[in-house]
Design an enzyme around this catalytic site. Structure first.
Site, short mmCIF file in Angstrom:
data_model
loop_
_atom_site.label_atom_id
_atom_site.label_comp_id
_atom_site.label_asym_id
_atom_site.label_seq_id
_atom_site.Cartn_x
_atom_site.Cartn_y
_atom_site.Cartn_z
N ASP A 58 31.56 45.70 34.75
CA ASP A 58 32.35 45.75 35.99
C ASP A 58 31.61 45.01 37.10
O ASP A 58 30.38 44.88 37.05
CB ASP A 58 32.54 47.20 36.45
CG ASP A 58 33.56 47.97 35.61
OD1 ASP A 58 34.18 47.37 34.72
OD2 ASP A 58 33.74 49.17 35.87
N ARG A 100 37.39 39.50 33.15
CA ARG A 100 38.45 40.32 33.74
C ARG A 100 38.63 39.74 35.14
O ARG A 100 37.64 39.58 35.87
CB ARG A 100 38.06 41.78 33.84
CG ARG A 100 39.11 42.60 34.63
CD ARG A 100 38.59 43.96 35.04
NE ARG A 100 38.32 44.81 33.90
CZ ARG A 100 37.37 45.74 33.89
NH1 ARG A 100 36.59 45.93 34.94
NH2 ARG A 100 37.17 46.48 32.82
C1 LIG Z 1 41.61 47.28 34.71
C2 LIG Z 1 41.07 47.11 36.10
C3 LIG Z 1 39.71 47.00 36.27
C4 LIG Z 1 39.18 46.78 37.56
N1 LIG Z 1 37.84 46.54 37.70
C5 LIG Z 1 37.36 46.23 38.92
C6 LIG Z 1 36.01 45.81 39.09
O1 LIG Z 1 35.22 45.73 38.15
N2 LIG Z 1 35.59 45.51 40.36
C7 LIG Z 1 36.45 45.58 41.44
O2 LIG Z 1 36.02 45.25 42.56
N3 LIG Z 1 37.72 45.97 41.29
C8 LIG Z 1 38.20 46.28 40.07
N4 LIG Z 1 39.52 46.64 39.93
C9 LIG Z 1 40.33 46.94 41.15
C10 LIG Z 1 41.01 45.72 41.67
O3 LIG Z 1 40.05 44.84 42.20
C11 LIG Z 1 42.01 46.07 42.79
O4 LIG Z 1 41.35 46.68 43.82
C12 LIG Z 1 43.14 46.97 42.33
O5 LIG Z 1 43.60 46.62 41.06
C13 LIG Z 1 44.33 46.87 43.32
O6 LIG Z 1 44.77 45.55 43.42
P1 LIG Z 1 46.14 45.05 42.73
O7 LIG Z 1 45.90 43.68 42.20
O8 LIG Z 1 46.59 46.03 41.75
O9 LIG Z 1 47.14 44.85 43.92
P2 LIG Z 1 47.65 45.82 45.08
O10 LIG Z 1 48.46 44.96 45.94
O11 LIG Z 1 46.52 46.57 45.69
O12 LIG Z 1 48.54 46.86 44.32
C14 LIG Z 1 49.82 46.53 43.84
C15 LIG Z 1 50.65 47.79 43.73
O13 LIG Z 1 50.07 48.66 42.76
C16 LIG Z 1 50.19 50.00 43.19
N5 LIG Z 1 48.88 50.57 43.36
C17 LIG Z 1 47.72 49.92 43.60
N6 LIG Z 1 46.70 50.79 43.68
C18 LIG Z 1 47.26 52.01 43.51
C19 LIG Z 1 46.74 53.33 43.46
N7 LIG Z 1 45.47 53.58 43.65
N8 LIG Z 1 47.60 54.33 43.23
C20 LIG Z 1 48.91 54.12 43.04
N9 LIG Z 1 49.45 52.90 43.08
C21 LIG Z 1 48.64 51.87 43.30
C22 LIG Z 1 50.96 50.00 44.46
O14 LIG Z 1 52.32 50.15 44.17
C23 LIG Z 1 50.69 48.62 45.02
O15 LIG Z 1 51.70 48.19 45.87
C24 LIG Z 1 40.06 46.79 38.67
C25 LIG Z 1 41.42 46.90 38.48
C26 LIG Z 1 41.94 47.05 37.23
C27 LIG Z 1 43.41 47.11 37.05
#
Ligand SMILES: Cc1cc2nc3c(=O)[nH]c(=O)nc-3n(C[C@H](O)[C@H](O)[C@H](O)COP(=O)(O)OP(=O)(O)OC[C@H]3O[C@@H](n4cnc5c(N)ncnc54)[C@H](O)[C@@H]3O)c2cc1C
Length: 299
Positions: free
Chosen positions: A125, A175
């Site tokens: 990560d 990722r």
């Molecule tokens: C498999 C995976 C691994 C990850 N690993 C890392 C990592 O190693 N380092 C890192 O910095 N980040 C990591 N992340 C987090 C990532 O960087 C984002 O912060 C997170 O995925 C939210 O961004 P989004 O692209 O989903 O878009 P967003 O615009 O934030 O979310 C899109 C939609 O998803 C829904 N949503 C988002 N978050 C939530 C929530 N908490 N609860 C309910 N609904 C929600 C909402 O409907 C929102 O409108 C990871 C994410 C995933 C999916």
């Protein structure tokens, strides 16, 4: 509204852990490995893969890091013994990166070696920006010896496109996510659309190089753009997968699955669930709003 939501998050931080757990549990398999195994089994039955994460970060000493490494070894063993379709995700600081780089290399190396023997894979990560360079150093060193290890790219960081150009030379398995930590504007895009544009630009660069990528997002816009890109570039299905966090946008998860694409769910478990849950809340404070309403019976 955003201010109000932030206020609610601050309020939630004052609540006792037992209350926070009530709304955190949707994001976490449970406190024990058995909980994670059972949850992954149920995902696998639906044709969904997983990556398991032992919750814990910013450990205070090497003993804690050794303890967390042992838990990760148990995860790999459990994946094998239960024939799970799952791999392992780890946080570098949990393995001691912030304490001693050489020590953390030895720790992660042991995990990757074990995963290799079990025909499995380890994802490192990406944490906040003070760790970025050290995390890439760790990955690059491991990559000299192993091909069952991958890293994470955050599209909010301005440096990420250049990192990918460099890492593509190592046939990196990525990722790609937006990034979850609060970073200064000098190094990170703050505009939502800019983060998205950078995401797609980086995705295209990875796919062009023929490298494998986990498209980690719940953003429907990005998922649709990724679909388009994959079709336009005629990318074979063994070069990408979608990834989501446990408990988030299960409707979208099921759609991707029924569209015939591979999807992997990030399944965290462990006693150290508090920090992870608060980060999830900070991302989606509307949930905090619902909690407060429920707590006080507000309609
Ligand atoms: C498999 C995976 C691994 C990850 N690993 C890392 C990592 O190693 N380092 C890192 O910095 N980040 C990591 N992340 C987090 C990532 O960087 C984002 O912060 C997170 O995925 C939210 O961004 P989004 O692209 O989903 O878009 P967003 O615009 O934030 O979310 C899109 C939609 O998803 C829904 N949503 C988002 N978050 C939530 C929530 N908490 N609860 C309910 N609904 C929600 C909402 O409907 C929102 O409108 C990871 C994410 C995933 C999916």
């Amino acid at each position: 509204m955003q201010f109000l939501n932030k206020l609610i998050v601050s309020f939630v931080k004052l609540l006792p852990n037992s209350i926070v757990w009530l709304f955190s549990k949707r994001y976490i398999a449970g406190e024990n490995l058995e909980d994670a195994v059972n949850l992954v089994k149920s995902l696998n039955e639906k044709g969904i893969c997983a990556t398991i994460d032992v919750l814990g970060e910013a450990i205070k000493n090497k003993d804690e890091a050794l303890e967390d490494k042992s838990k990760c070894l148990e995860v790999l063993e459990a994946i094998k013994n239960n024939n799970l379709i799952a791999n392992l995700s780890i946080k570098p600081t949990q393995m001691g990166l912030g304490l001693d780089e050489e020590f953390s290399y030895q720790q992660v190396s042991e995990l990757v070696e074990n995963a290799k023997e079990m025909n499995n894979f380890l994802r490192i990560d990406m944490e906040d920006s003070p760790q970025t360079d050290a995390t890439f150093r760790l990955y690059k060193r491991l990559r000299e010896k192993f091909n069952n290890v991958g890293v994470v790219i955050q599209s909010y960081l301005k440096r990420s496109y250049n990192d990918v150009v460099e890492l593509n030379k190592l046939n990196t398995n990525y990722r790609l996510c937006k990034g979850i930590y609060i970073e200064p504007a000098e190094i990170a895009y703050k505009d939502r659309q800019k983060v998205r544009e950078n995401y797609i630009k980086i995705l295209e660069e990875i796919l062009k190089a023929g490298n494998y990528v986990g498209i980690a997002t719940h953003d429907e816009y990005l998922i649709n753009e990724s679909y388009k890109l994959i079709k336009e570039m005629n990318i074979p299905k063994d070069k990408f997968e979608f990834q989501m966090l446990l408990g988030v946008r299960e409707d979208l998860r099921d759609k991707i699955n029924s569209d015939g694409y591979k999807i992997r769910i990030y399944v965290p478990f462990g006693k150290d669930w508090y920090k992870y849950s608060i980060r999830r809340l900070q991302e989606n404070p509307q949930i905090a709003g619902h909690i407060v309403k429920n707590l006080f019976g507000i309609k």
